[in-house]
Design an enzyme around this catalytic site. Structure first.
Site, short mmCIF file in Angstrom:
data_model
loop_
_atom_site.label_atom_id
_atom_site.label_comp_id
_atom_site.label_asym_id
_atom_site.label_seq_id
_atom_site.Cartn_x
_atom_site.Cartn_y
_atom_site.Cartn_z
N HIS A 27 0.85 -1.20 0.00
CA HIS A 27 0.00 0.00 0.00
C HIS A 27 0.89 1.24 0.00
O HIS A 27 1.43 1.65 1.03
CB HIS A 27 -0.95 0.04 1.19
CG HIS A 27 -1.90 1.21 1.12
ND1 HIS A 27 -3.12 1.15 0.49
CD2 HIS A 27 -1.78 2.49 1.58
CE1 HIS A 27 -3.72 2.33 0.56
NE2 HIS A 27 -2.94 3.16 1.22
N TYR A 45 -6.28 17.64 -1.79
CA TYR A 45 -4.98 18.10 -1.28
C TYR A 45 -4.04 18.19 -2.46
O TYR A 45 -4.23 17.53 -3.48
CB TYR A 45 -4.43 17.15 -0.20
CG TYR A 45 -4.28 15.71 -0.66
CD1 TYR A 45 -3.08 15.22 -1.15
CD2 TYR A 45 -5.36 14.83 -0.60
CE1 TYR A 45 -2.95 13.91 -1.57
CE2 TYR A 45 -5.25 13.52 -1.02
CZ TYR A 45 -4.03 13.06 -1.51
OH TYR A 45 -3.90 11.75 -1.94
N SER A 73 -6.18 9.68 -4.43
CA SER A 73 -7.36 10.48 -4.78
C SER A 73 -6.98 11.81 -5.47
O SER A 73 -7.76 12.34 -6.26
CB SER A 73 -8.21 10.76 -3.54
OG SER A 73 -7.48 11.52 -2.61
N ARG A 120 -10.16 0.62 -6.75
CA ARG A 120 -10.44 1.10 -5.39
C ARG A 120 -11.71 1.93 -5.36
O ARG A 120 -11.92 2.81 -6.21
CB ARG A 120 -9.28 1.97 -4.92
CG ARG A 120 -9.33 2.33 -3.44
CD ARG A 120 -8.28 3.37 -3.11
NE ARG A 120 -7.87 3.35 -1.71
CZ ARG A 120 -7.26 4.36 -1.11
NH1 ARG A 120 -6.99 5.47 -1.78
NH2 ARG A 120 -6.92 4.29 0.16
N HIS A 177 -6.81 -0.41 5.60
CA HIS A 177 -6.57 0.01 6.99
C HIS A 177 -7.65 -0.51 7.96
O HIS A 177 -8.07 0.20 8.88
CB HIS A 177 -6.48 1.54 7.09
CG HIS A 177 -5.74 2.19 5.96
ND1 HIS A 177 -4.66 1.62 5.31
CD2 HIS A 177 -5.93 3.40 5.33
CE1 HIS A 177 -4.23 2.43 4.35
NE2 HIS A 177 -4.97 3.50 4.33
N ASP A 245 2.16 2.99 3.16
CA ASP A 245 1.28 4.13 2.90
C ASP A 245 2.05 5.36 2.42
O ASP A 245 1.50 6.46 2.33
CB ASP A 245 0.43 4.46 4.14
CG ASP A 245 -0.61 5.52 3.89
OD1 ASP A 245 -1.22 5.50 2.82
OD2 ASP A 245 -0.80 6.39 4.76
N ASN A 250 -1.93 13.45 3.35
CA ASN A 250 -2.62 14.18 4.43
C ASN A 250 -2.00 14.02 5.82
O ASN A 250 -2.63 14.36 6.81
CB ASN A 250 -4.11 13.79 4.50
CG ASN A 250 -4.81 14.11 3.20
OD1 ASN A 250 -4.77 15.23 2.74
ND2 ASN A 250 -5.43 13.10 2.59
C1 0GY Z 1 -4.35 6.32 2.23
C2 0GY Z 1 -5.15 7.26 2.97
C3 0GY Z 1 -5.56 8.50 2.61
C4 0GY Z 1 -5.51 9.06 1.31
C5 0GY Z 1 -5.66 8.40 0.15
O1 0GY Z 1 -6.06 8.31 -2.09
C6 0GY Z 1 -5.82 9.04 -1.15
O2 0GY Z 1 -5.73 10.26 -1.23
O3 0GY Z 1 -5.72 7.10 0.13
C7 0GY Z 1 -6.13 9.34 3.66
O4 0GY Z 1 -6.05 10.57 3.57
O5 0GY Z 1 -6.68 8.77 4.64
O6 0GY Z 1 -4.62 5.14 2.27
O7 0GY Z 1 -3.40 6.73 1.58
#
Ligand code: 0GY
Length: 291
Positions: A27, A45, A73, A120, A177, A245, A250
């Site tokens: 991950h 972000y 994201s 996802r 998670h 991760d 964030n």
């Molecule tokens: C993670 C958690 C986060 C963000 C993303 O795709 C993402 O922006 O997954 C989060 O901010 O909790 O798993 O990376």
């Protein structure tokens, strides 16, 4: 959203714990580089670049062999940055895509050839504008024949309303998670028991035992996380994955040391056999089944 943020450690320690040969960081993400792969206009972000060269340098520093790169994201449904990283990995990376539900079959095939092995579905309101369950289910039905699985990201407060949706997914499911339990409740706390009931309901639900830095409000050395998560790894050893991760989207206010994250693996997987399953056998079965 103006300043670009840095959410990763500038000089992560070399871990004391040596992962077993062939270990997979299952991950992680890449950000950009933005000049080549702009962020989505809907991104919540705006990070600094954290591209494939940085990711692969970290992989080597931490003693890992491969990566599973999850489309972040901030790149929306344009998977180019993730595909670029996979293409540069010499076969050492595979990916999880985020797609527009209207994607064509030929685009899905292209993603498969580019190394994607899952899709996802993100339910975190702070990260995405909408999460249409009916459209996601249609996507799950369409990726099933490709042999893909579905990765679902949600928080513990919506676990109950996720049950029917998860039941309807025809593919193997990986929950990010652990559905973000409150680990301070302990291994038999309400959140962990509710999460276990999902795993007990379907043998083909897996999870990532990841993100002590996100889930343990006590912070380093993340003892509450270890206490809550070790029994889960022991009870479901063939259905767990682990990842850094990185670059920790964030987490700019509490950037974890990736070496310290690796050092805590034995706290959740204390035996060599559990470590091999968590870091090698399970991710290979899902992402490199032909190896
Ligand atoms: C993670 C958690 C986060 C963000 C993303 O795709 C993402 O922006 O997954 C989060 O901010 O909790 O798993 O990376």
């Amino acid at each position: 959203m103006t300043d670009r943020i840095v959410s990763w450690h500038g000089n992560p320690s070399v871990p004391r714990f040596t992962p077993p040969p062939g270990a997979v960081d299952a991950h992680c993400h890449v950000f950009g580089p933005m000049a080549e792969f702009p962020f989505s206009p809907k991104a919540k972000y705006l990070p600094e670049d954290a591209g494939p060269d940085m990711l692969f340098a970290l992989r080597d520093r931490l003693g890992f062999s491969r990566n599973v790169i999850v489309q972040a994201s901030c790149h929306g449904t344009d998977n180019s940055a993730t595909l670029n990283a996979i293409a540069k990995s010499d076969g050492k990376a595979r990916g999880v895509a985020v797609v527009d539900p209207a994607i064509s079959d030929s685009e899905l095939e292209k993603l498969h050839h580019g190394g994607m092995r899952g899709v996802r579905f993100n339910f975190l309101r702070r990260l995405v504008d909408d999460a249409p369950k009916d459209k996601f289910l249609e996507v799950a039905r369409r990726v099933h024949p490709l042999g893909w699985h579905v990765v679902v990201y949600f928080e513990a407060d919506i676990l109950e309303e996720m049950r029917a949706f998860l039941d309807a997914i025809p593919t193997l499911i990986v929950i990010d998670h652990m559905g973000r339990p409150d680990v301070s409740q302990g291994p038999s706390g309400r959140d962990m028991l509710a999460f276990r009931s999902l795993l007990d309901n379907r043998e083909d639900i897996w999870t990532k035992v990841t993100c002590p830095d996100r889930l343990d409000p006590q912070g380093y050395p993340w003892d509450d996380f270890a206490c809550a998560v070790a029994p889960l790894v022991e009870d479901y050893p063939d259905r767990v994955l682990w990842g850094t991760d990185w670059p920790h989207p964030n987490m700019e206010k509490a950037v974890p040391d990736d070496g310290a994250l690796v050092n805590m693996i034995p706290s959740i997987a204390p035996t060599a056999e559990l470590q091999r399953k968590l870091l090698v056998d399970n991710p290979l079965a899902l992402y490199w089944p032909d190896d």
